[in-house]
Design a protein around this motif. Sequence first.
Motif, PDB file in Angstrom:
ATOM      1  N   ARG A 107      -2.067  -6.464  -2.933  1.00  0.00           N
ATOM      2  CA  ARG A 107      -2.375  -7.579  -3.819  1.00  0.00           C
ATOM      3  C   ARG A 107      -1.170  -8.515  -3.898  1.00  0.00           C
ATOM      4  O   ARG A 107      -0.033  -8.045  -3.810  1.00  0.00           O
ATOM      5  CB  ARG A 107      -2.673  -7.036  -5.220  1.00  0.00           C
ATOM      6  CG  ARG A 107      -3.782  -7.772  -5.937  1.00  0.00           C
ATOM      7  CD  ARG A 107      -4.141  -7.032  -7.179  1.00  0.00           C
ATOM      8  NE  ARG A 107      -5.476  -6.443  -7.077  1.00  0.00           N
ATOM      9  CZ  ARG A 107      -6.183  -6.090  -8.150  1.00  0.00           C
ATOM     10  NH1 ARG A 107      -5.689  -6.250  -9.355  1.00  0.00           N
ATOM     11  NH2 ARG A 107      -7.374  -5.561  -8.016  1.00  0.00           N
ATOM     12  N   ARG A 144      -9.081  -0.933  -6.344  1.00  0.00           N
ATOM     13  CA  ARG A 144      -9.954  -0.645  -5.205  1.00  0.00           C
ATOM     14  C   ARG A 144      -9.849  -1.776  -4.202  1.00  0.00           C
ATOM     15  O   ARG A 144      -9.728  -2.938  -4.579  1.00  0.00           O
ATOM     16  CB  ARG A 144     -11.410  -0.521  -5.658  1.00  0.00           C
ATOM     17  CG  ARG A 144     -11.634   0.649  -6.604  1.00  0.00           C
ATOM     18  CD  ARG A 144     -13.080   1.021  -6.669  1.00  0.00           C
ATOM     19  NE  ARG A 144     -13.964  -0.132  -6.870  1.00  0.00           N
ATOM     20  CZ  ARG A 144     -15.291  -0.073  -6.746  1.00  0.00           C
ATOM     21  NH1 ARG A 144     -15.868   1.053  -6.417  1.00  0.00           N
ATOM     22  NH2 ARG A 144     -16.029  -1.143  -6.940  1.00  0.00           N
ATOM     23  N   ARG A 145      -9.882  -1.433  -2.936  1.00  0.00           N
ATOM     24  CA  ARG A 145      -9.893  -2.473  -1.909  1.00  0.00           C
ATOM     25  C   ARG A 145     -10.963  -2.116  -0.884  1.00  0.00           C
ATOM     26  O   ARG A 145     -11.032  -0.973  -0.426  1.00  0.00           O
ATOM     27  CB  ARG A 145      -8.533  -2.586  -1.232  1.00  0.00           C
ATOM     28  CG  ARG A 145      -8.486  -3.757  -0.254  1.00  0.00           C
ATOM     29  CD  ARG A 145      -7.073  -4.095   0.123  1.00  0.00           C
ATOM     30  NE  ARG A 145      -6.429  -2.995   0.859  1.00  0.00           N
ATOM     31  CZ  ARG A 145      -5.377  -3.178   1.651  1.00  0.00           C
ATOM     32  NH1 ARG A 145      -4.841  -4.377   1.777  1.00  0.00           N
ATOM     33  NH2 ARG A 145      -4.824  -2.166   2.276  1.00  0.00           N
ATOM     34  N   LYS A 146     -11.761  -3.108  -0.543  1.00  0.00           N
ATOM     35  CA  LYS A 146     -12.846  -2.875   0.402  1.00  0.00           C
ATOM     36  C   LYS A 146     -12.281  -2.827   1.823  1.00  0.00           C
ATOM     37  O   LYS A 146     -11.490  -3.691   2.206  1.00  0.00           O
ATOM     38  CB  LYS A 146     -13.875  -3.994   0.304  1.00  0.00           C
ATOM     39  CG  LYS A 146     -15.261  -3.573   0.724  1.00  0.00           C
ATOM     40  CD  LYS A 146     -16.266  -4.656   0.403  1.00  0.00           C
ATOM     41  CE  LYS A 146     -17.662  -4.169   0.705  1.00  0.00           C
ATOM     42  NZ  LYS A 146     -18.668  -5.170   0.362  1.00  0.00           N
ATOM     43  N   THR A 147     -12.664  -1.822   2.566  1.00  0.00           N
ATOM     44  CA  THR A 147     -12.204  -1.719   3.950  1.00  0.00           C
ATOM     45  C   THR A 147     -13.199  -2.431   4.870  1.00  0.00           C
ATOM     46  O   THR A 147     -14.267  -2.870   4.425  1.00  0.00           O
ATOM     47  CB  THR A 147     -12.106  -0.243   4.391  1.00  0.00           C
ATOM     48  OG1 THR A 147     -13.386   0.351   4.213  1.00  0.00           O
ATOM     49  CG2 THR A 147     -11.076   0.506   3.581  1.00  0.00           C
ATOM     50  N   SER A 154     -15.008  -1.184   7.090  1.00  0.00           N
ATOM     51  CA  SER A 154     -16.256  -0.426   7.241  1.00  0.00           C
ATOM     52  C   SER A 154     -17.174  -0.570   6.020  1.00  0.00           C
ATOM     53  O   SER A 154     -18.318  -0.144   6.047  1.00  0.00           O
ATOM     54  CB  SER A 154     -15.932   1.045   7.475  1.00  0.00           C
ATOM     55  OG  SER A 154     -15.235   1.541   6.371  1.00  0.00           O
ATOM     56  N   GLY A 155     -16.668  -1.132   4.958  1.00  0.00           N
ATOM     57  CA  GLY A 155     -17.502  -1.342   3.773  1.00  0.00           C
ATOM     58  C   GLY A 155     -17.242  -0.350   2.660  1.00  0.00           C
ATOM     59  O   GLY A 155     -17.701  -0.546   1.542  1.00  0.00           O
ATOM     60  N   SER A 156     -16.484   0.709   2.964  1.00  0.00           N
ATOM     61  CA  SER A 156     -16.165   1.670   1.902  1.00  0.00           C
ATOM     62  C   SER A 156     -14.946   1.167   1.124  1.00  0.00           C
ATOM     63  O   SER A 156     -14.293   0.204   1.529  1.00  0.00           O
ATOM     64  CB  SER A 156     -15.870   3.031   2.525  1.00  0.00           C
ATOM     65  OG  SER A 156     -14.779   2.916   3.404  1.00  0.00           O
ATOM     66  N   TYR A 157     -14.652   1.811   0.019  1.00  0.00           N
ATOM     67  CA  TYR A 157     -13.519   1.373  -0.799  1.00  0.00           C
ATOM     68  C   TYR A 157     -12.352   2.347  -0.693  1.00  0.00           C
ATOM     69  O   TYR A 157     -12.554   3.560  -0.709  1.00  0.00           O
ATOM     70  CB  TYR A 157     -13.943   1.258  -2.262  1.00  0.00           C
ATOM     71  CG  TYR A 157     -14.800   0.056  -2.531  1.00  0.00           C
ATOM     72  CD1 TYR A 157     -14.218  -1.177  -2.791  1.00  0.00           C
ATOM     73  CD2 TYR A 157     -16.185   0.151  -2.520  1.00  0.00           C
ATOM     74  CE1 TYR A 157     -14.998  -2.293  -3.032  1.00  0.00           C
ATOM     75  CE2 TYR A 157     -16.978  -0.959  -2.765  1.00  0.00           C
ATOM     76  CZ  TYR A 157     -16.379  -2.180  -3.017  1.00  0.00           C
ATOM     77  OH  TYR A 157     -17.145  -3.282  -3.255  1.00  0.00           O
ATOM     78  N   GLU A 158     -11.166   1.779  -0.625  1.00  0.00           N
ATOM     79  CA  GLU A 158      -9.964   2.601  -0.716  1.00  0.00           C
ATOM     80  C   GLU A 158      -9.472   2.516  -2.150  1.00  0.00           C
ATOM     81  O   GLU A 158      -9.492   1.433  -2.746  1.00  0.00           O
ATOM     82  CB  GLU A 158      -8.872   2.052   0.213  1.00  0.00           C
ATOM     83  CG  GLU A 158      -9.086   2.377   1.672  1.00  0.00           C
ATOM     84  CD  GLU A 158      -8.094   1.648   2.580  1.00  0.00           C
ATOM     85  OE1 GLU A 158      -7.444   0.704   2.109  1.00  0.00           O
ATOM     86  OE2 GLU A 158      -8.011   2.039   3.751  1.00  0.00           O
ATOM     87  N   LYS A 159      -9.030   3.627  -2.694  1.00  0.00           N
ATOM     88  CA  LYS A 159      -8.546   3.620  -4.075  1.00  0.00           C
ATOM     89  C   LYS A 159      -7.041   3.828  -4.095  1.00  0.00           C
ATOM     90  O   LYS A 159      -6.516   4.633  -3.339  1.00  0.00           O
ATOM     91  CB  LYS A 159      -9.236   4.725  -4.873  1.00  0.00           C
ATOM     92  CG  LYS A 159     -10.669   4.398  -5.178  1.00  0.00           C
ATOM     93  CD  LYS A 159     -11.295   5.475  -6.032  1.00  0.00           C
ATOM     94  CE  LYS A 159     -12.737   5.109  -6.354  1.00  0.00           C
ATOM     95  NZ  LYS A 159     -13.413   6.175  -7.097  1.00  0.00           N
ATOM     96  N   SER A 180       0.831  -1.213   0.000  1.00  0.00           N
ATOM     97  CA  SER A 180       0.000   0.000   0.000  1.00  0.00           C
ATOM     98  C   SER A 180       0.866   1.264   0.000  1.00  0.00           C
ATOM     99  O   SER A 180       1.878   1.324   0.713  1.00  0.00           O
ATOM    100  CB  SER A 180      -0.889  -0.033   1.239  1.00  0.00           C
ATOM    101  OG  SER A 180      -1.385   1.249   1.495  1.00  0.00           O
TER     102      SER A 180
END
Lengths: 67, 176
Positions: free
Chosen positions: B104, B61-64, B66-71, B19
Amino acid sequence: MKKQCYFNQHNIKYIDYKDTDVLKRFLNPHGRIISRKRTGISAKYQRQLATAVKRARFMGLLPYVAS
Amino acid sequence: MDDTINGDMSVYEIGYLLSPAVPEEKISDEVDALRKIITGAGAAIIADELPHRQKLAYVMRRKTVSGSYEKYADAYFGWLKFELEAGKIEGVKKSFETNPSVLRTLLLSTVRENTYLGKRAMQIAAELTGSDRAIETKAETDQGDNKRDKKEAAPATAASVEDMDRSIDEMVKEVI
Protein backbone atom coordinates in the motif's frame (compact mmCIF):
# COMPACT_ATOMS: atom_id res chain seq x y z
CA MET A 1 -11.51 26.78 33.31
CA LYS A 2 -11.14 26.70 29.54
CA LYS A 3 -9.00 23.87 28.26
CA GLN A 4 -6.04 24.78 26.11
CA CYS A 5 -5.21 23.28 22.77
CA TYR A 6 -2.80 20.35 23.16
CA PHE A 7 -0.98 21.12 19.91
CA ASN A 8 -0.57 24.81 20.63
CA GLN A 9 0.82 23.98 24.05
CA HIS A 10 3.37 21.56 22.66
CA ASN A 11 4.35 23.78 19.75
CA ILE A 12 3.26 21.22 17.19
CA LYS A 13 2.55 23.01 13.93
CA TYR A 14 1.80 20.06 11.68
CA ILE A 15 0.19 16.84 12.83
CA ASP A 16 1.92 13.90 11.21
CA TYR A 17 0.05 10.65 10.56
CA LYS A 18 3.11 8.66 11.63
CA ASP A 19 3.01 9.98 15.19
CA THR A 20 0.60 7.34 16.34
CA ASP A 21 1.45 7.78 20.01
CA VAL A 22 0.11 11.32 19.87
CA LEU A 23 -2.89 10.40 17.71
CA LYS A 24 -3.86 7.53 20.01
CA ARG A 25 -4.49 9.99 22.80
CA PHE A 26 -7.41 11.38 20.85
CA LEU A 27 -9.14 8.08 20.16
CA ASN A 28 -11.63 6.44 22.46
CA PRO A 29 -11.26 2.76 23.39
CA HIS A 30 -13.21 1.82 20.26
CA GLY A 31 -10.75 3.69 18.04
CA ARG A 32 -13.12 6.52 17.23
CA ILE A 33 -11.92 10.12 17.13
CA ILE A 34 -12.92 12.03 20.27
CA SER A 35 -14.99 15.12 19.55
CA ARG A 36 -13.68 18.64 19.84
CA LYS A 37 -15.97 19.26 22.75
CA ARG A 38 -14.04 16.71 24.76
CA THR A 39 -10.53 17.16 23.43
CA GLY A 40 -10.47 20.95 23.74
CA ILE A 41 -8.31 21.22 20.61
CA SER A 42 -8.67 24.30 18.41
CA ALA A 43 -10.71 23.83 15.24
CA LYS A 44 -7.60 24.09 13.07
CA TYR A 45 -5.83 21.24 14.80
CA GLN A 46 -8.92 19.11 15.23
CA ARG A 47 -9.27 19.12 11.43
CA GLN A 48 -5.60 18.25 10.99
CA LEU A 49 -5.95 15.54 13.63
CA ALA A 50 -8.93 13.95 11.86
CA THR A 51 -7.01 13.84 8.56
CA ALA A 52 -3.92 12.41 10.26
CA VAL A 53 -5.94 9.70 12.03
CA LYS A 54 -7.61 8.71 8.77
CA ARG A 55 -4.25 8.49 7.00
CA ALA A 56 -2.81 6.40 9.81
CA ARG A 57 -5.80 4.08 9.61
CA PHE A 58 -5.29 3.60 5.89
CA MET A 59 -1.67 2.62 6.44
CA GLY A 60 -2.59 0.15 9.17
CA LEU A 61 -0.94 2.18 11.93
CA LEU A 62 -4.22 2.77 13.75
CA PRO A 63 -7.33 0.62 13.74
CA TYR A 64 -10.62 1.54 12.10
CA VAL A 65 -12.42 -0.36 14.82
CA ALA A 66 -10.74 -1.46 18.02
CA SER A 67 -12.32 -4.12 20.15
CA MET B 1 -2.73 23.18 -6.53
CA ASP B 2 -1.06 26.18 -8.11
CA ASP B 3 2.05 24.09 -8.46
CA THR B 4 0.42 21.94 -11.09
CA ILE B 5 -0.14 24.97 -13.24
CA ASN B 6 3.29 26.52 -12.70
CA GLY B 7 5.24 23.28 -12.85
CA ASP B 8 7.13 24.37 -9.74
CA MET B 9 8.82 22.05 -7.30
CA SER B 10 6.65 20.70 -4.51
CA VAL B 11 7.46 18.68 -1.44
CA TYR B 12 5.86 15.26 -1.23
CA GLU B 13 5.92 12.36 1.12
CA ILE B 14 5.24 8.77 0.21
CA GLY B 15 4.49 6.29 2.95
CA TYR B 16 4.56 2.66 1.88
CA LEU B 17 4.00 -0.80 3.23
CA LEU B 18 6.22 -3.57 1.92
CA SER B 19 4.90 -7.10 1.82
CA PRO B 20 6.09 -9.30 4.71
CA ALA B 21 6.95 -11.93 2.08
CA VAL B 22 10.12 -9.92 1.35
CA PRO B 23 12.95 -11.30 3.52
CA GLU B 24 14.57 -8.90 5.97
CA GLU B 25 17.94 -8.85 4.15
CA LYS B 26 16.34 -7.87 0.85
CA ILE B 27 14.54 -4.86 2.25
CA SER B 28 17.44 -2.55 1.45
CA ASP B 29 17.31 -3.68 -2.21
CA GLU B 30 13.61 -2.90 -2.35
CA VAL B 31 14.20 0.52 -0.79
CA ASP B 32 16.95 1.22 -3.33
CA ALA B 33 14.54 0.38 -6.12
CA LEU B 34 11.95 2.76 -4.69
CA ARG B 35 14.52 5.51 -4.20
CA LYS B 36 15.63 5.03 -7.81
CA ILE B 37 12.06 5.58 -9.01
CA ILE B 38 11.99 8.91 -7.22
CA THR B 39 15.49 10.11 -8.04
CA GLY B 40 15.02 8.88 -11.62
CA ALA B 41 12.13 11.30 -11.97
CA GLY B 42 14.46 14.11 -10.92
CA ALA B 43 13.56 14.38 -7.28
CA ALA B 44 15.79 15.32 -4.38
CA ILE B 45 15.19 13.23 -1.27
CA ILE B 46 14.83 15.37 1.83
CA ALA B 47 14.25 12.76 4.52
CA ASP B 48 13.35 9.12 4.84
CA GLU B 49 12.94 6.26 7.25
CA LEU B 50 13.91 2.71 6.44
CA PRO B 51 11.08 0.20 6.57
CA HIS B 52 10.71 -1.69 9.79
CA ARG B 53 8.48 -4.65 10.33
CA GLN B 54 5.45 -4.02 12.45
CA LYS B 55 2.11 -5.51 13.22
CA LEU B 56 -0.75 -3.87 11.34
CA ALA B 57 -3.73 -2.55 13.24
CA TYR B 58 -6.02 -4.72 11.12
CA VAL B 59 -5.62 -7.48 8.55
CA MET B 60 -5.18 -6.08 5.05
CA ARG B 61 -6.32 -7.97 2.01
CA ARG B 62 -4.92 -7.74 -1.48
CA LYS B 63 -6.41 -9.38 -4.53
CA THR B 64 -3.99 -11.56 -6.46
CA VAL B 65 -3.95 -12.11 -10.22
CA SER B 66 -5.75 -15.41 -9.78
CA GLY B 67 -8.62 -13.68 -8.00
CA SER B 68 -7.97 -14.99 -4.51
CA TYR B 69 -7.01 -12.71 -1.63
CA GLU B 70 -3.73 -12.53 0.20
CA LYS B 71 -3.99 -11.53 3.85
CA TYR B 72 -1.40 -9.47 5.67
CA ALA B 73 -1.28 -9.11 9.45
CA ASP B 74 2.11 -7.40 9.45
CA ALA B 75 4.23 -5.44 7.01
CA TYR B 76 7.30 -3.21 6.70
CA PHE B 77 6.38 0.45 7.02
CA GLY B 78 8.71 3.10 5.61
CA TRP B 79 8.47 6.56 4.11
CA LEU B 80 10.34 8.98 1.85
CA LYS B 81 10.09 12.74 1.73
CA PHE B 82 11.26 14.44 -1.44
CA GLU B 83 10.98 17.46 -3.65
CA LEU B 84 9.76 16.98 -7.20
CA GLU B 85 8.18 18.81 -10.07
CA ALA B 86 4.44 18.69 -9.66
CA GLY B 87 3.90 17.33 -13.17
CA LYS B 88 5.99 14.23 -12.53
CA ILE B 89 4.44 13.04 -9.31
CA GLU B 90 1.68 11.07 -11.01
CA GLY B 91 4.21 8.81 -12.74
CA VAL B 92 6.07 8.21 -9.49
CA LYS B 93 2.85 7.31 -7.72
CA LYS B 94 1.94 4.82 -10.46
CA SER B 95 5.32 3.11 -10.37
CA PHE B 96 5.07 2.76 -6.60
CA GLU B 97 1.63 1.22 -6.86
CA THR B 98 2.60 -1.23 -9.58
CA ASN B 99 5.62 -2.49 -7.62
CA PRO B 100 4.59 -6.04 -6.60
CA SER B 101 6.27 -5.94 -3.19
CA VAL B 102 4.55 -2.70 -2.21
CA LEU B 103 1.35 -3.51 -0.39
CA ARG B 104 0.00 0.00 0.00
CA THR B 105 1.17 3.57 -0.60
CA LEU B 106 0.07 6.93 0.69
CA LEU B 107 1.11 10.06 -1.19
CA LEU B 108 0.87 13.41 0.56
CA SER B 109 1.91 16.87 -0.37
CA THR B 110 3.64 18.28 2.66
CA VAL B 111 6.08 20.94 3.85
CA ARG B 112 9.86 20.95 3.77
CA GLU B 113 10.29 21.27 7.52
CA ASN B 114 10.16 18.20 9.70
CA THR B 115 6.63 17.27 10.79
CA TYR B 116 7.47 13.89 12.29
CA LEU B 117 8.02 14.07 16.02
CA GLY B 118 9.37 10.53 16.34
CA LYS B 119 10.92 10.06 19.75
CA ARG B 120 9.73 13.46 20.89
CA ALA B 121 6.20 12.21 20.36
CA MET B 122 6.83 9.42 22.84
CA GLN B 123 7.96 11.95 25.42
CA ILE B 124 4.99 14.18 24.78
CA ALA B 125 2.61 11.25 24.86
CA ALA B 126 4.17 10.00 28.08
CA GLU B 127 3.66 13.31 29.81
CA LEU B 128 0.29 12.99 31.39
CA THR B 129 -0.64 16.64 31.46
CA GLY B 130 -3.77 17.79 33.21
CA SER B 131 -5.74 18.44 30.08
CA ASP B 132 -4.89 15.01 28.69
CA ARG B 133 -5.88 13.28 31.85
CA ALA B 134 -9.18 15.06 31.55
CA ILE B 135 -9.61 13.74 28.01
CA GLU B 136 -9.00 10.20 29.15
CA THR B 137 -11.33 10.31 32.09
CA LYS B 138 -13.99 11.94 29.96
CA ALA B 139 -13.62 9.44 27.17
CA GLU B 140 -13.99 6.55 29.53
CA THR B 141 -16.96 7.84 31.46
CA ASP B 142 -20.47 8.24 30.19
CA GLN B 143 -21.92 11.55 29.11
CA GLY B 144 -24.17 11.60 32.15
CA ASP B 145 -21.15 11.91 34.43
CA ASN B 146 -20.05 15.25 33.00
CA LYS B 147 -20.37 17.13 36.27
CA ARG B 148 -18.11 14.75 38.10
CA ASP B 149 -15.58 14.89 35.28
CA LYS B 150 -15.29 18.63 35.54
CA LYS B 151 -14.55 18.40 39.24
CA GLU B 152 -11.84 15.82 38.63
CA ALA B 153 -10.31 17.70 35.74
CA ALA B 154 -9.95 21.05 37.46
CA PRO B 155 -7.38 20.19 40.18
CA ALA B 156 -5.38 18.04 37.77
CA THR B 157 -5.02 20.95 35.36
CA ALA B 158 -3.92 23.31 38.11
CA ALA B 159 -1.31 20.90 39.47
CA SER B 160 0.37 20.28 36.13
CA VAL B 161 0.73 23.83 34.83
CA GLU B 162 4.30 23.96 36.14
CA ASP B 163 5.15 20.61 34.57
CA MET B 164 3.77 21.80 31.29
CA ASP B 165 5.87 24.98 31.36
CA ARG B 166 8.96 22.95 32.07
CA SER B 167 8.28 20.52 29.22
CA ILE B 168 7.71 23.38 26.79
CA ASP B 169 11.00 24.99 27.87
CA GLU B 170 12.82 21.72 27.25
CA MET B 171 11.28 21.43 23.81
CA VAL B 172 12.29 24.96 22.90
CA LYS B 173 15.87 24.14 23.92
CA GLU B 174 15.82 21.03 21.72
CA VAL B 175 14.71 23.06 18.74
CA ILE B 176 17.48 25.61 19.25
